[in-house]
Scaffold this motif. Structure first.
Motif, mmCIF file in Angstrom:
data_model
loop_
_atom_site.group_PDB
_atom_site.id
_atom_site.type_symbol
_atom_site.label_atom_id
_atom_site.label_comp_id
_atom_site.label_asym_id
_atom_site.label_seq_id
_atom_site.Cartn_x
_atom_site.Cartn_y
_atom_site.Cartn_z
ATOM 1 N N HIS A 1 -19.303 -1.058 -35.635
ATOM 2 C CA HIS A 1 -18.750 -2.223 -34.757
ATOM 3 C C HIS A 1 -20.220 -2.912 -34.217
ATOM 4 O O HIS A 1 -20.048 -4.109 -34.243
ATOM 5 N N HIS B 1 -18.993 -8.106 -26.562
ATOM 6 C CA HIS B 1 -19.562 -7.023 -26.901
ATOM 7 C C HIS B 1 -20.800 -6.368 -26.372
ATOM 8 O O HIS B 1 -21.309 -5.295 -26.272
ATOM 9 N N TRP C 1 -8.635 -7.844 -25.289
ATOM 10 C CA TRP C 1 -9.639 -7.010 -24.357
ATOM 11 C C TRP C 1 -8.791 -6.715 -22.964
ATOM 12 O O TRP C 1 -8.107 -7.542 -22.641
ATOM 13 N N ASP D 1 -12.444 -2.900 -25.227
ATOM 14 C CA ASP D 1 -12.317 -3.667 -26.482
ATOM 15 C C ASP D 1 -10.900 -2.728 -27.088
ATOM 16 O O ASP D 1 -11.067 -1.714 -27.359
ATOM 17 N N HIS E 1 -10.849 -2.365 -34.651
ATOM 18 C CA HIS E 1 -12.037 -2.062 -35.307
ATOM 19 C C HIS E 1 -12.771 -1.383 -34.362
ATOM 20 O O HIS E 1 -13.677 -0.482 -34.813
HETATM 21 FE FE LIG Z 1 -15.060 -4.828 -30.826
#
Ligand SMILES: [Fe+2]
Length: 254
Positions: free
Chosen positions: A77, A128, A177, A215, A219
């Motif tokens: 990630h 992120h 998100w 998130d 992934h």
């Molecule tokens: Fe992500």
């Protein structure tokens, strides 16, 4: 662009400052935040709300959040997905003439003026950077202080708040998100955005300053949880860094 209440507020504040008009208490914190973004001179508590264009180091080891997020997921990630957003953001910043002294928050506040590449990767990088800092291996499991009081006032109880944000994450169709954010009236709100959008964007349906972002891209959880997004979200709560979330809330309040 002027649909964004934060941006509108910033313009009002800038105009007011030039005119020598005193700011109201209610607008001072968001004005300070956005002014800091514009001038790249964030200091004290406003600095926590500003983000650069490159990745900062992960604040813990890849395996530090193992009880909720496995080491392989964290490493991929951070070093692959998030790194790719930062790299592509750098390319977009260079090719689209963004002033290197500006803040990422300022770019996001007028992101509709830029390319889709900018939108996706400015959002991806910002989201992120916030996500890593919002997690901790020593998360307390629950907010405290003024933030807890505000959450309980706004959502009736901490558990009701958790359920609402959990539902926002579970119900986000596809990738995106879920957010706890402060809107232009300084009220706590919960919402979700698709792809790598976030509430700072003038193009977003929900607008404000994010305090905590979840998130829910696959992934973020697929190696351990496969299709079980709700199980990932349940575990994610155990590693939320409530001290950091509270610092952001205090910075927004001013
Ligand atoms: Fe992500």
């Amino acid at each position: 662009m002027e649909n964004n209440p934060l941006h509108t507020r910033r313009n009002f504040i800038n105009t007011s400052l030039k005119a020598g008009v005193a700011l109201s208490v209610g607008s001072a914190a968001l004005g300070s935040f956005l002014s800091s973004c514009n001038n790249n001179t964030a200091g004290n508590n406003a600095a926590i709300l500003t983000t650069g264009f490159t990745q900062t180091p992960l604040p813990y080891a890849y395996n530090a959040l193992e009880k909720a997020i496995d080491s392989a997921t964290m490493e991929i990630h951070y070093t692959k997905h998030a790194a790719a957003y930062a790299k592509a953001l750098g390319e977009a910043v260079a090719s689209e003439g963004v002033d290197a002294k500006t803040s990422l928050e300022t770019v996001l506040s007028k992101v509709s003026k830029y390319s889709t590449k900018m939108r996706n990767n400015a959002g991806g990088h910002y989201n992120h950077e916030l996500f890593w800092k919002s997690l901790s291996p020593t998360g307390s499991g629950k907010a405290g202080g003024k933030l807890l009081t505000a959450i309980e006032q706004q959502f009736n109880s901490f558990d009701a708040f958790k359920n609402q944000l959990t539902d926002a994450g579970k119900n986000r169709f596809g990738s995106g998100w879920a957010w706890l954010y402060v809107d232009g009236s300084k009220e706590l709100k919960i919402g979700s955005t698709p792809n790598q959008d976030n509430p700072l964007m003038d193009a977003s349906e929900i607008k404000g300053v994010p305090l905590l972002g979840l998130d829910v891209w696959e992934h973020a959880y697929y190696l351990r949880y496969q299709n079980k997004r709700p199980d990932y979200i349940d575990a994610w709560w155990s590693v939320v860094n409530w001290d950091y979330v509270a610092e952001r809330y205090q910075a927004v309040l001013g």
